[in-house]
Enzyme design. Sequence first.
Site, PDB file in Angstrom:
ATOM      1  CB  SER A 188      -6.273  -6.595  -6.306  1.00 41.06           C
ATOM      2  OG  SER A 188      -5.906  -5.425  -5.651  1.00 41.06           O
ATOM      3  CG  ASP A 358      -2.952  -9.344   0.651  1.00 40.68           C
ATOM      4  OD1 ASP A 358      -2.601  -8.151   0.548  1.00 40.68           O
ATOM      5  OD2 ASP A 358      -3.625  -9.938  -0.209  1.00 40.68           O
ATOM      6  CG  HIS A 391      -2.207  -7.817  -3.058  1.00 41.43           C
ATOM      7  ND1 HIS A 391      -3.407  -7.934  -2.384  1.00 41.43           N
ATOM      8  CD2 HIS A 391      -2.463  -7.066  -4.144  1.00 41.43           C
ATOM      9  CE1 HIS A 391      -4.328  -7.277  -3.036  1.00 41.43           C
ATOM     10  NE2 HIS A 391      -3.797  -6.745  -4.106  1.00 41.43           N
TER      11      HIS A 391
END
Length: 415
Positions: A188, A358, A391
């Site tokens: 991320s 995601d 994610h």
Amino acid sequence: MDLHLQRGFFRWSILMIFLIFVGLVIKPNEALSSNRRTLFDSALAPPPPVGMCESSVIIHGYECQEFYVKTEDGYVLNIQRIPGRSSGGGMVNNQPVLLQHGVLVDGMTWLLNTPQQSLAFILADTGFDVWIANTRGTRFSRQHVSLDATQSAFWNWSWDELVDYDLPATFDFVFNQTGQKLHYVGHSMGTLIALASFSEGKLVDKVRSAALLSPVAYLSHMTTAIGVLAAKAFVGEITTLMGMAEFYPKGEEVAHFLNSLCNNPGIDCYDLMSSFTGKNCCLNDSTIDLFLKNEPQSTSTKNMVHLAQTVRDGIVSKFNYGIEARNLEHYGEDRPPIYNLSNIPSNVPLFISYGEKDALADVGDVGLLLDKLKFHEGDALTTLFIKDYAHADFIMGVNAKEMVYDALIAFFKRH
Ligand SMILES: *[C@@H]1O[C@H](CO)[C@@H](O)[C@H](O)[C@H]1NC(C)=O
Ligand SMILES: *[C@@H]1O[C@H](CO)[C@@H](O)[C@H](O)[C@H]1NC(C)=O
Ligand SMILES: *[C@@H]1O[C@H](CO)[C@@H](O)[C@H](O)[C@H]1NC(C)=O
Ligand SMILES: *[C@@H]1O[C@H](CO)[C@@H](O)[C@H](O)[C@H]1NC(C)=O
């Protein structure tokens, strides 16, 4: 829309970005209930009694060391080292790997599953020398040579400073300690700051290869409400919000705001959240409980604003002060300089893994990133698309070893 509502929307958008970055999506209704420890628990978390090595690594029978590293702008960052299985007695000369977490969490996120499932332990078992970074402002990295975390000046930074100070200090430290170039794993925001650094030619002399999980650079396909809400942010709001220098996601202010919003007729928080974040396929309930005991962590409000700008503007650039004169003062230009990702040297080996579900590292946005890297040398770019992953699956998925880490380790061994 009146000012009060606009301010509300802006904070809401920031909160949504938090949820998306953390990727914690599946049980928002539980998270909001009051009979268990929750994401939005307004009680202050007690200071951690012991370091991460003691609480989460040594208990599994691994060797672990704690270090403190000073950045050039005075922050003192905590780092853990798991030296890894020695390959044949005598001198241990394992290759170093640095793990960099995302926003609003800390290095603990690499240690929440069982040792057979968590990347940090799997790397150590494979014979890598594992180093875990903890970004400024998270619970073990809240010291500074002259500032205190209760002062707003302590929180005067965005991810630009992570590019300029945190990453270089951490890289230099590991490089000095081991005498070797590093492999890097980012998740991320940990991918964003690495890409931004490489694009400026930083770290490239010390990195052996980099694995980017759920890569976040372009955020323009994160459409629907979140993009629109973030776009509502305007200069006045940014300045007002700077008053709340520490962004403490468990704090009264954020909790109060969320609760009042969710109580509005016509707003269904459950639907909102699941539609924003993407549905993680493969999380273990006990891991989620452990996650909620340890996270989220603070970041600076300025950092959240910078991330909101990245959503709103669809480009990767330095922090926008919102007023031309202030941009001029900081950058000598009336707009903030961009990070040109096409400038990432084409021979830096990159492993990029992303998931269809995601909602943050959206497939369309990863496509934009890959387009910037299209001149990358063939054997220096590996991509791995995972159909069911969202994610958080990339760091906490119970099957992440088979889905992602085995390929990641094979990639490290090639470079
Ligand atoms: C924040 O840091 C910038 C430099 O990056 C400086 O110009 C500004 O005055 C600082 N603001 C506060 C409130 O400390
Ligand atoms: C690493 O070593 C170099 C050269 O000895 C030194 O200048 C630098 O300060 C060291 N960096 C860290 C983070 O220890
Ligand atoms: C879930 O986590 C618990 C506690 O770490 C562990 O005992 C269990 O085996 C895990 N389940 C799966 C499916 O990995
Ligand atoms: C980014 O860098 C590439 C390659 O160096 C260059 O061709 C392109 O014009 C740059 N883009 C911008 C917006 O500066």
